[in-house]
Every structure is written in structure tokens, then in C-alpha cells.
Design an enzyme around this catalytic site. Structure first.
Site: not given
Ligand code: ADP
Ligand code: MG
Length: 812
Positions: A505, A704, A708
Site C-alpha cells: 500500500d 497499515d 486495506d
């Protein structure tokens, strides 16, 4: 099974089980589970209640077990809120013992699974709850004793002290025994060696008997005891083989001595049994020492816990035991002291050495407002710290728990090995008998037949097989933990070594994760007004970009307006009313949704900023585009190296981001990432992972864990970076204590090393038996040498695992 009430939430009675199911958040879920359960082989009836979060199942015990049903629930995508209880088991000397304890525990009603690890002397039991004495009783039935594993902080101290004292005493008495054993055996060995060299130094047979008897029955008593308790449990172990082999040699020699008197010389094998016992004892002592070495990581972590804290209460400072510190207590930490608890600095400025917790070797600057981690070491400043997390919630406790959890798990291959070891001993006894019979039938002498059979018994070593995987796992996860890499369980460790694709990410993992507003452009020229309205709306959002805007406004001391009708559009932006004016903030897709046109001029500015890797956020007020904010989240300095390291391991790095194409391209180029997807919504990320799965890739997702979640859950393994979020630590397969993307490849590397070691160990353990047993059958191995080889084999497995402890990350 009798009617046994286990708990209110979960109970088993007769052939019914009530499972407390978690994770059902829609009616579709409960029907899905109900169908899956009803169709399962052996299930007569199943009903799943969504409100009670419970599955009531009646089933046929001859066809299935409660544990299988729990597995099915897991496979269907839900959880069973079973408790896990840990027991400390004493008296397990070998892996066969572990299998026995496991079997006995699993037969207790209400137990879903039991994992026993002989390397850590620990049993983990998943069950529906109830009276723990049921469990300790079950361990007792298997021939061992158990006590519940105490809560982390209390246990750590107590156990460490007890264990250290116990180990010291045990080691001392074992060394004395060994010395006596060597002294008694040595004359016979000297005779054997000189005999082989052709000299004829002869010890009278009766003296040999006098030397060998105490070795056989006093020093060797442990083997008889072990064999006897195994026999009672109707199994066999290494002790069985040693006791049988040495007894055969001893009693044959005794019989010859009685029959032939001094003429028996040349037919006596007293030295063989004495040498076998002495060497195996020696091997066991070394093995125990090496085994303690593999578990050292945990004791080192436990030793980090400070015992006392200087707490400021009612204006005065008192020294309290750490257990008595409460959340919100103010603690005074002097220069050079170990920080006793997790907390937040309220006063002072210093550096913290967190190397023992995170593996980060450089001290980290700390000032008021920064979090500090218990067990790190304060630098040169005086700090006042407010305690935030204590006891079991503290970072150190969590790390210890995770490491213990990973170490006590069983690799899938271990289950196979367990099955092999269960039939290993009976098989060896059959082979020994067959060897004996074979020699006699082919015209061999009784004595040669016996010697060959004895060699078979003492060379076969089930221990090396049993120790091969747990010692590798314990040593590997321990070394990883030292470097700040925490595996949640053995599955995570296993999967990590197969990973061939890593998805990052962008925000917070490749970049620093502290976005800041760097540019403002307003069509009307009033930048302050634009910022004020934007910050007002963003104050209602949790997004990192939103926080950057609010921070910037606060720095400029702007007074924020009232927000109404706030709405968050995932992956797009936010909208709402500020002081009665409609405000929309976000990317092009949210502007499109509200049919707001973007002028050429604005677009040009946006493109320029994005080419620099900044995120350009559009702001619309009163239905027209009013300007844009440039937000910069610089790439981490370690990112490019991290990507390179992955490539060196043959792993593809991919970046996924919700950010625009241009920004993504700039960041990807700086990171050295070739493959990336921009403007992705969370569901696109999940779909992307599914696509990779379709191509047969094993995917790790680094994130994190905040927006996500679907992708993290879909990936084969989730990697949470930075000790930031607690949730992430519990759900991610791997937690990296350092916010450094380079640790991703290190995590994969350590799991690969561990797995390689595990297979290497298994290979050697197997090959040793595969070669040694036929040689012994053919009479090509002297029993004393066979005994030495057996002692060596398990020792070599353990020391080879010990080498894993030397593993170190390349990044410092
Ligand atoms: P990422 O994948 O980088 O974490 P997100 O999915 O959270 O990105 O967001 C994607 C894009 O949506 C952002 O780059 C931004 O343009 C826009 N966006 C989302 N939420 C907000 C917000 N609160 N304020 C401004 N822009 C936002
Ligand atoms: Mg994000």
C-alpha cells in the site's frame, strides 16, 4: 460420551455440540454456515442462530469430531470463539511424549485441538472452556504433570526463577552422574581400544561386571523408567530402544560369564552397553543445553521487563513494582534507565534505545507527545511519562505472547513426522527381531545375531526426527523476534517462505506516512478561506490526507467552521456543509460524481504537482471548483533499497494506491517498482489480489490495515508495518516492529532460512536412520559405535538449529 456441561456458551452433551460462532454479520452468513454444516459428512442436523451467534449441531461421533466441525466453521469463513489455554508440562523428554500428551488431551470432551511442544514444554489447548483440572488430569493420565500457564507478567518472573534454579540443580547432578559413568566405562573402553590395536590388556570378567552393573541399573535407570512409563501408555520411545538394546547386551554377557567364567573373554559385551549409556547420557546433556539455547530469545525478552517504576502520586515519588502501575500514572524516568511501561511523554526530551524491542539499532529522538515503549532504554534526558498500556496489553507482553504462540505451533509436516514417530519404535523392534532371526536362519552364530539386533535397537533414533522441526521453528522465530519480526503462528511462518509477490500500500508503507500540505491554489485568490473551509470539513474525517489539511490550518491558527451532513466517499473524498456552504473535497472521481467541471488551468497545476509525487486534492465550494491543495508524503529513504532487496530474493513488488496515476507513477519510479495500480478502490485492491491468486501467485500484502482490510484479509499473508496499530498486530500474519519496508524482505528471508533448516534437519534425521539401520542389520556396526551415532544424531539436529539463532537482518 457422557452428558457433560462445559460452559454456558459452549457445551457438548451426547452427540451434540454448541459452538459459539464469531464473524457472522448477515443472515446470508448463517444460512451459508448452516448449509455447509448440514451437508458435512456425519452431521445429522445443524442449526445456526445469527442472534445468539451459535451453531447447534448433532452429529455422529463415529464419522466426525467436534474438532472437524470447528475446522469446517473456519473453512466457511467464520471463527469459533474457543478459548486457548496454555499448560506447562513437565517430564517430557522426547517428542513421542508430546504426541502422547496431545492424544490424551484431545480425548477430553470439549477440546477442539491440542498442540504440545516438547521443545518448549508447553501444551496449548483450544477448548470451549470449563474446569481446567480436566486438562491437568488428562496430562497426568499420559504420565506427566501440568500446571496452567500463568498470566504473562506474573508467570514470567516466577517461572524464570524456578526454571533457572531447577536447571542449575539438574545440570549439576547430571554432570556428576556423567563423570561417574565415564569413570566406570573408561577402563572397558581402553581395553576395547587396545584390543583393536592388537595389544592384550585384559580386565577380568568379574571386574567388568562390577564396572558395568552400576552404569546399567543406576545411571541407566532413567532409560528403564522412561521405557516403563511408555509401556504403561502402550507406546514406545527412545528409552524403550536403549533399555532393550543395552539389557540384551548386558544379560547375554552376564550369562556367558556365569557359564564360562574367565573363558568368557571375547564373548562379553559389557563395554558396549556401558558405552551406549554413557554416550547417550552425554548426548542428552549437550542436547538439553542446545535446546535451551534455541529458546533463549524468549527468556531474553522476558529478562527485559523492568521490575519497578518510579511513580509520581499525590506529588511525591514512590518506587512501585511494575505490576502496581496503573494506566494514567505519571512515571519518572532518569537518564539511562529502562522505561518500565508503555506510555506517552508528558514532559522532557531524550532519545530511546529501542533496539531490544524493534531491532532498530539507532536511538530514536523522543519529545513530549511521543509514545515510548516499555523495556526500551532512556537516553540522556529526564522524562515524565504517562502510562498508557500495562500488563498483558503492553507491547513487550504482546511480543512475548506472539513469539510463544509461533513457537508452540506445529508445522504441517510435523504432523506427518509425528505419525511416523508413533510407529517408529514398534517398527524398529520388529526389524531388530527380524535381524536376529535372519542371522540365525542364515546360519549365523547366536552371538553375532544378538550383536546385530542390539546395534539396530541403539542406532535407530526417533529423537532426531522429533526434534528436527520444532527446534528449527523455535530458533528461527526467536532470531526473527530479535530483529523485530514477529510471526503470528507457524502458518504465517510457513506461508511467508512461499511468497513470490509483495503488494505495498503506498501510503505509510512506501512513504513516510506523515502527509503535509505544501501548496495551496485558490481560483478566487483567497487561499486562507479555501484552507479554512477545507480544514473544517476534513476535521470530521479520519483519513491521513484530512489530518494533513487540519494540521496545516491549525498551524496558521485558523478558526474552523461548523460541519453538517458530513459524508465520506471511500477512495474518493468527502462532502458536507461548512457554515451553510456545500463543500466537496477529493479526487476527480468525486468531482465527476457531483458534476463539477475542472478548468484547464487547474488541471495543469494538478498535473505539475502530481508529477512531483504530491497528492493534489480538489476543493469545490458552492458547486464550483474553488482550488486545490498539494499534499506531500515523501517516500521513505529505505524504500528503494527495500524493493531492490525483494528483487534479489526473486520476489515481485507491486504498489497499489487510491492516489492518481501521475502521483503513483512518480512514487513508483522513485521506489524502483515497475508494476503498480493507481486510483484503486478497496474492492479493486481485493480483486487485484484475486487475479494474482488466479495466476498461482503467493501474495503478501503490506499495509497499515486501516482502509486495506479486505485486501489484507484476502492476501495469503498480511504484513503490518510499524508497531502503530494494535489491531494490525493481532490480525496480521507478520508484524514488523520497525517502520522500515526493508524488513519485508528480511521477514521472508528468515522464514525461508527456517524452512530450509527444517527440511535439512528432517533430511539428515531420515538419512541417518535409512543408512544406519541396514548397516546395523548386516552386522557392520559395533553396538558401541551405534550408540555413539545415536547420541550424535539428535545432538547434531539441535546444534544445527542453534545455528539459526545467528541469523541477522542485512539492514541495521
Ligand atoms: P490509499 O490507497 O493511498 O490509501 P485511499 O483509498 O485512502 O488511498 O484514497 C484514494 C484517494 O481518494 C486519495 O488519493 C484522495 O485523492 C482521495 N481521498 C480519499 N479520502 C479523502 C479525504 N478525506 N480528503 C481528500 N481526499 C480524499
Ligand atoms: Mg490507505
Amino acid at each position: 460420551m457422557a452428558n457433560i456441561e462445559i460452559t454456558e456458551q459452549g457445551h457438548i452433551s451426547g452427540e451434540r455440540v454448541s459452538l459459539p460462532v464469531s464473524g457472522m454479520n448477515c443472515a446470508g452468513c448463517s444460512t451459508r454456515l448452516e448449509t455447509a454444516l448440514s451437508e458435512f459428512e456425519g452431521v445429522d442436523e445443524a442449526s445456526v442462530n445469527l442472534a445468539l451467534e451459535r451453531a447447534d449441531i448433532s452429529f455422529d461421533q463415529s464419522k466426525t469430531t467436534a474438532a472437524d466441525l470447528v475446522k469446517l466453521v473456519h473453512d466457511t469463513g467464520f471463527g469459533v470463539s474457543a478459548e486457548t489455554l496454555s499448560l506447562d508440562v513437565t517430564g517430557m523428554t522426547c517428542t513421542n511424549c508430546a504426541a502422547r500428551v496431545e492424544k490424551s488431551l484431545k480425548s477430553v470432551p470439549g477440546i477442539l485441538d491440542a498442540r504440545v511442544n516438547a521443545a518448549t514444554d508447553r501444551a496449548d489447548v483450544d477448548w470451549l472452556g470449563g474446569d481446567t483440572s480436566l486438562l491437568t488430569e488428562a496430562v497426568k493420565t499420559a504420565g506427566y504433570s501440568a500446571t496452567p500457564h500463568l498470566s504473562a507478567p506474573a508467570r514470567q518472573k516466577l517461572q524464570q526463577e524456578l526454571k533457572a534454579a531447577e536447571i542449575a540443580a539438574q545440570t549439576r547432578s547430571e554432570l556428576i552422574l556423567l563423570a561417574i559413568s565415564v569413570a566406570l566405562t573408561l577402563p572397558m573402553v581402553i581395553q576395547m581400544i587396545t584390543g583393536m590395536l592388537g595389544a592384550h590388556l585384559r580386565i577380568p570378567g568379574w571386574i567388568e561386571l562390577a564396572l558395568a552393573t552400576p552404569v546399567q541399573f543406576w545411571i541407566g535407570a532413567r532409560f528403564y523408567k522412561g521405557a516403563w512409563s511408555a509401556l504403561k501408555a502402550r507406546t514406545g520411545n527412545m528409552d524403550t530402544l536403549v533399555a532393550m538394546g543395552t539389557s540384551a547386551a548386558y544379560f547375554y554377557s552376564l550369562a556367558m560369564l556365569l557359564k564360562l567364567g574367565e573363558q568368557a573373554h571375547g564373548h562379553l559385551y559389557f563395554e558396549a552397553s556401558a558405552v551406549i549409556i554413557t554416550l547417550i547420557l552425554f548426548g542428552k546433556i549437550l542436547e538439553a543445553r542446545a535446546k535451551r539455547g534455541t529458546t533463549a530469545a524468549i527468556s531474553e525478552l522476558m529478562a527485559l521487563r523492568p521490575e519497578t517504576a518510579n511513580v509520581l502520586r499525590d506529588g511525591s515519588e514512590t518506587e512501585l513494582p511494575v505490576e502496581e502501575v496503573l494506566v494514567d500514572d505519571i512515571i519518572i524516568i532518569r537518564p539511562g534507565e529502562r522505561i518500565p511501561v508503555d506510555g506517552k511523554i508528558v514532559e522532557g526530551r531524550s532519545q530511546a534505545d529501542e533496539s531490544l524491542i524493534t531491532g532498530e539499532s539507532l536511538p530514536v529522538d523522543k519529545t513530549a507527545g511521543d509514545p515510548v515503549t516499555g523495556a526500551s532504554i532512556n537516553g540522556t534526558g529526564l522524562l515524565h511519562v504517562k502510562a498508557t498500556r500495562i500488563g498483558e496489553d503492553a507491547t513487550l507482553s504482546k511480543i512475548i505472547k506472539l513469539v510463544e504462540n509461533a513457537q508452540s505451533g506445529k508445522a504441517p509436516v510435523q504432523r506427518l513426522v509425528d505419525r511416523v514417530s508413533a510407529i517408529f519404535v514398534p517398527a524398529i523392534i520388529i526389524i531388530a527381531v527380524a535381524t536376529f532371526a535372519g542371522w540365525l536362519l542364515t546360519g549365523g552364530e547366536f552371538e553375532s545375531a544378538l550383536v546385530a539386533a542390539v546395534s539396530v535397537l541403539v542406532i535407530a533414533c526417533p529423537c532426531a526426527l522429533g526434534l528436527a522441526t520444532p527446534t528449527a521453528i523455535v530458533a528461527g522465530t526467536g532470531a526473527a523476534a530479535k530483529a523485530g519480526i514477529l510471526f503470528r503462528d507457524v502458518e504465517a511462518l510457513e506461508r511467508a517462505h512461499q511468497v513470490d509477490t509483495v503488494i505495498f500500500d503506498k501510503t505509510g508503507t512506501l512513504t513516510q506516512g506523515h502527509p503535509a500540505v505544501t501548496d495551496i491554489f485558490s481560483t478566487g485568490g483567497d487561499e486562507e478561506k479555501l484552507l479554512r473551509l477545507a480544514a473544517s470539513l476534513q476535521s470530521a474525517s479520519e483519513h491521513p490526507l484530512a489530518r494533513a489539511v487540519v494540521n496545516h490550518a491549525e498551524e496558521k491558527h485558523l478558526k474552523l467552521g461548523k460541519v453538517r451532513e458530513f459524508e465520506s466517499h471511500t477512495g474518493k473524498g468527502v462532502s458536507g456543509m461548512v457554515d451553510g456552504k456545500p463543500v466537496i473535497i477529493g479526487n476527480r472521481s468525486i468531482m465527476k460524481k457531483y458534476q463539477i467541471t475542472i478548468s484547464k488551468k487547474i488541471l495543469a497545476t494538478k498535473n505539475t504537482w502530481e508529477n512531483k509525487g504530491k497528492t493534489a486534492v480538489l476543493v469545490a465550494i458552492d458547486g464550483t471548483l474553488a482550488g486545490l491543495l498539494g499534499i506531500s508524503d515523501p517516500i521513505r529513504k529505505e524504500t528503494a533499497l527495500a524493493v531492490k532487496a525483494l528483487k534479489q530474493e526473486g520476489i515481485t513488488a507491486i504498489m497499489l494506491t487510491g492516489d492518481s496515476m501521475r502521483t503513483a507513477k512518480t512514487i513508483a519510479r522513485a521506489a524502483g517498482i515497475e508494476q503498480f495500480e493507481a486510483e484503486t478502490l478497496p474492492k479493486d485492491k481485493a480483486r487485484f489480489i484475486e487475479k494474482l491468486h488466479g495466476e498461482g501467485k503467493v501474495v503478501a500484502m503490506v499495509g497499515d490495515g486501516i482502509n486495506d482490510a479486505p485486501a489484507l484479509a484476502l492476501a495469503d499473508i498480511g504484513i503490518a508495518m510499524g508497531s502503530g496499530s494494535d489491531v494490525a498486530m493481532e490480525t496480521a500474519g507478520i508484524t514488523l516492529m520497525r517502520s522500515n519496508p526493508a524488513m519485508v524482505s528480511e521477514a521472508i528471508r528468515v522464514s525461508r532460512s527456517t524452512w530450509r533448516k527444517l527440511w535439512q534437519n528432517l533430511f539428515w534425521a531420515f538419512i541417518y536412520n535409512v543408512i544406519g539401520i541396514p548397516l546395523a542389520m548386516m552386522g557392520l556396526l559395533n553396538p558401541a559405535i551405534a550408540g555413539a551415532a545415536m547420541a550424535m544424531s539428535s545432538l547434531s539436529v539441535v546444534t544445527s538449529s542453534l545455528m539459526l539463532r545467528l541469523w541477522k537482518p542485512k539492514v541495521t
